[in-house]
Design a protein around this motif. Structure first.
Motif, PDB file in Angstrom:
ATOM      1  N   GLN A 196      35.626  60.412  83.163  1.00 56.12           N
ATOM      2  CA  GLN A 196      35.162  61.585  82.421  1.00 56.12           C
ATOM      3  C   GLN A 196      35.496  61.430  80.889  1.00 56.12           C
ATOM      4  N   GLU A 197      35.286  62.562  80.053  1.00 54.67           N
ATOM      5  CA  GLU A 197      34.990  62.241  78.561  1.00 54.67           C
ATOM      6  C   GLU A 197      36.381  62.344  77.960  1.00 54.67           C
ATOM      7  N   TYR A 198      37.356  63.133  78.550  1.00 55.14           N
ATOM      8  CA  TYR A 198      38.855  63.054  78.098  1.00 55.14           C
ATOM      9  C   TYR A 198      39.441  61.882  78.166  1.00 55.14           C
ATOM     10  N   VAL A 199      39.160  60.971  79.425  1.00 54.06           N
ATOM     11  CA  VAL A 199      39.737  59.646  79.629  1.00 54.06           C
ATOM     12  C   VAL A 199      39.088  58.689  78.510  1.00 54.06           C
ATOM     13  N   THR A 200      37.982  58.747  78.414  1.00 54.24           N
ATOM     14  CA  THR A 200      37.076  57.864  77.426  1.00 54.24           C
ATOM     15  C   THR A 200      37.485  58.167  75.773  1.00 54.24           C
ATOM     16  N   ALA A 201      37.847  59.571  75.602  1.00 57.28           N
ATOM     17  CA  ALA A 201      38.448  59.811  74.454  1.00 57.28           C
ATOM     18  C   ALA A 201      39.767  59.402  74.088  1.00 57.28           C
ATOM     19  N   ALA A 202      40.634  59.351  75.111  1.00 57.32           N
ATOM     20  CA  ALA A 202      42.074  58.888  74.945  1.00 57.32           C
ATOM     21  C   ALA A 202      42.049  57.236  74.932  1.00 57.32           C
ATOM     22  N   HIS A 214      47.493  61.775  81.692  1.00 60.70           N
ATOM     23  CA  HIS A 214      46.398  62.230  81.432  1.00 60.70           C
ATOM     24  C   HIS A 214      45.594  62.501  82.908  1.00 60.70           C
ATOM     25  N   ILE A 228      47.733  56.702  79.968  1.00 64.03           N
ATOM     26  CA  ILE A 228      46.313  57.562  80.187  1.00 64.03           C
ATOM     27  C   ILE A 228      46.651  57.687  81.699  1.00 64.03           C
ATOM     28  N   ASN A 248      45.860  65.856  86.847  1.00 61.87           N
ATOM     29  CA  ASN A 248      44.995  66.639  87.549  1.00 61.87           C
ATOM     30  C   ASN A 248      44.737  66.281  88.785  1.00 61.87           C
TER      31      ASN A 248
END
Length: 604
Positions: A491-497, A511, A507, A515
């Motif tokens: 997901q995007e927030y993992v990629t951003a991290a 992060h 991570i 969830n």
């Protein structure tokens, strides 16, 4: 703003708040955006079944956490006289017909027998001494009874014609008098002891019949013709001569023959299971024998004379010249706690034995104190099942909780690393997980417990059970965590991290894991119930926590034979019920959490 909007909202009822049910919300409340956590709480509260489970488990948890401080147990405790006593608090329920008309009461381990001034007999308490024997089955046509004596498992009756009758056990021939005894017409005292019976005649002769192996008695003792009264311990016979001397009526030299010096003239004697007490004409009490730490050997210092004394199992009760009652010795059943109303009353007669006391004051009122019975009965060692259920519950819950913590930590770490890193790490960790999963859980736990457990102390064995349960229970959770992380890691927030250079460990655990924590909580809750059942199974089979440390599982261990199941149902029914209710409540909580987290699962 309208008048209706400004009106004070009506509070939901307590029942609705406890068991759920959606409250009516205003248009402004419906527009509020609730956090996921609040949504889960709201959904869970709306589930009446889950709320029932939560309340039930909370009550059980409070009982097993607080109860041991109120009902402590001694793991080394056992009492042969209280073995397999049925549930009930009726040991001192004197029949109404007898009250106010009492001539004598004699007390056995779990029952009492009384005679009225009219010579009628009444028996109460736990009268069944085996599946086939009941001391309440007394002979018919005994006539007017003038004296009665209750022993360990039998009762002797003496009628006005000097004839003896018996009820209860006769295995050691304690209820079969000799021909010479049957023809006596001048009986003064009858004494029922431990598998034995003693008769004293008016002319001072003593006759004994029953178990001669356990009780030391010499029928040719030199005091024949001089005895005024006898009292029995669990293994000996003590006599009081007409001249006021205490004598031992056996052959052996033992603790009972080590008489205190300078006792003077004795006016009364009493015995417990292993000690002898004597009161001299000056009111001084002497105690000797096999004195334990129960306190029988420490009579209180009084400012008045004691005139008579009687002994129970491990305590003494005495009467002073002013009619005051005093008790001392063991107090595990409150048998030495004289009722407050007796402190200012004058007692005219009293009866003490085993763990019970009865006293009649000058107004003919009956007072009782001591062991009333057992709420849930006793086990094969005479231990109170109610107290052991409470203390055993704390251990069962503690073992289940610690095992879940261990398995949850391992499952989270392995599942998180395997799901996020992937590749060879994932392959190795999954193969290890499959190896642990392929082990036959119960047999393997039994083997480990058997091999290692016998070499370590009991406390360490409890810790071992927790570790075994934890180390063998994590594969299911790690698969669940791994699957959740596999679906989240792209997901995007993992990629951003990742792009900003955050470490992989951060991570995963800062992060991604938050969830999926709700899913972990559900799994851990259900595993908690499973761990408790597994511990109970191991203990039931004899490979878990060992007695005397109680758990709900090992309390069921004694119920794995047909005799217990048929005759002593209380030894397994109550432990089974509380364990079953606790596990069901935990499972209801787990199911409710699952539905609250994923409401759509109810539609599938």
């Amino acid at each position: 703003m309208s008048k209706d909007t400004n009106q004070k909202k009506k509070k939901p009822s307590l029942l609705k708040r406890l068991f759920g049910g959606k409250s009516d919300m205003s248009i402004y409340e419906e527009e509020l955006v609730q956090s996921p956590f609040r949504t889960i709480i709201s959904n869970f509260k709306d589930n009446k079944v889950a709320m029932t489970g939560l309340i039930g488990f909370s009550i059980i948890l409070l009982i097993v956490l607080i109860g041991p401080f109120i009902f402590p147990i001694t793991t080394s405790f056992s009492e042969v006289s209280q073995i397999n006593v049925a549930p009930g608090l009726d040991m001192m329920d004197v029949p109404e017909e007898l009250q106010g008309n009492i001539k004598q009461i004699s007390i056995g381990p779990t029952f009492s027998v009384g005679i009225s001034n009219n010579g009628d007999v009444y028996i109460w308490g736990k009268t069944k001494i085996s599946s086939a024997l009941d001391v309440a089955n007394i002979p018919e046509d005994m006539g007017k009874i003038v004296q009665v004596s209750a022993g360990f498992d039998h009762i002797i009756f003496l009628n006005e014609d000097g004839k003896l009758f018996f009820s209860g056990n006769n295995r050691q021939r304690q209820s079969t008098p000799t021909y010479e005894v049957e023809n006596l017409t001048n009986i003064k005292q009858i004494e029922a002891g431990y598998q034995s019976s003693v008769v004293v005649t008016e002319d001072g002769y003593v006759y004994y019949f029953g178990n001669s192996m356990n009780n030391d008695y010499n029928e040719k003792n030199p005091y024949q013709g001089q005895i005024d009264k006898v009292a029995t311990t669990s293994d000996g016979v003590i006599g009081l001569t007409k001249s006021g001397e205490v004598v031992y009526l056996g052959n052996q030299q033992n603790a009972y023959t080590r008489f205190p010096e300078n006792m003077g003239k004795i006016v009364d004697i009493g015995t417990t299971a292993s000690t002898v007490a004597a009161v001299n004409e000056n009111g001084k009490v002497f105690v000797w024998g096999n004195i334990s730490t129960n306190g029988e050997g420490n009579p209180p210092e009084l400012d008045e004379k004691i005139i008579s004394i009687q002994g129970g199992r491990y305590h003494y009760t005495a009467l002073t010249e002013s009619g005051r009652i005093v008790s001392w010795g063991a107090n595990n059943y409150k048998q030495t706690e004289v009722p407050p109303e007796l402190k200012d009353a004058k007692v005219v007669s009293y009866f003490t034995d085993s763990y019970q006391n009865y006293a009649i004051d000058e107004n003919n009122n009956l007072h009782t104190w001591g062991l009333k019975g057992y709420l849930l009965g006793t086990d094969e060692l005479g231990r109170d099942i109610f107290s052991r259920l409470i203390n055993g519950g704390r251990m069962s819950v503690f073992i289940g909780a610690v095992a879940v913590v261990i398995s949850t930590i391992i499952g989270i770490v392995v599942g998180s690393v395997s799901g996020f890193v992937g590749g060879k790490v994932d392959m190795v960790l999954q193969r290890i997980s499959e190896m642990v999963s392929s082990l036959p859980f119960l047999p393997f736990a039994m083997i480990l417990s058997s091999l290692i457990g016998n070499k370590i102390p009991p406390n360490q064995r409890v810790f071992l059970i927790m570790v075994i349960l934890g180390l063998l229970s994590w594969p299911g959770l790690q698969r669940l965590v791994r699957a959740q992380i596999l679906s989240i890691r792209e997901q995007e927030y993992v990629t951003a991290a990742k792009s900003v250079g955050i470490k992989q460990v951060s991570i995963i655990f800062k992060h991604i894991l938050p969830n999926v924590v709700s899913v972990i909580i559900v799994s851990a809750t259900l595993d908690f119930a499973t761990s408790m059942l597994t511990e109970a199974t191991l203990s039931y089979l004899g490979f878990g926590v060992q007695a005397p440390q109680p758990t709900w599982g090992n309390m069921l261990y004694g119920a794995n034979n047909s005799i217990v199941i048929q005759n002593y149902w209380w030894r397994w029914v109550f432990a089974s019920i509380i364990l079953g209710v606790c596990v069901i409540c935990i499972n209801l909580i787990g199911d409710g959490l699952r539905d609250a987290i994923d409401p759509k699962s109810q539609e599938r």
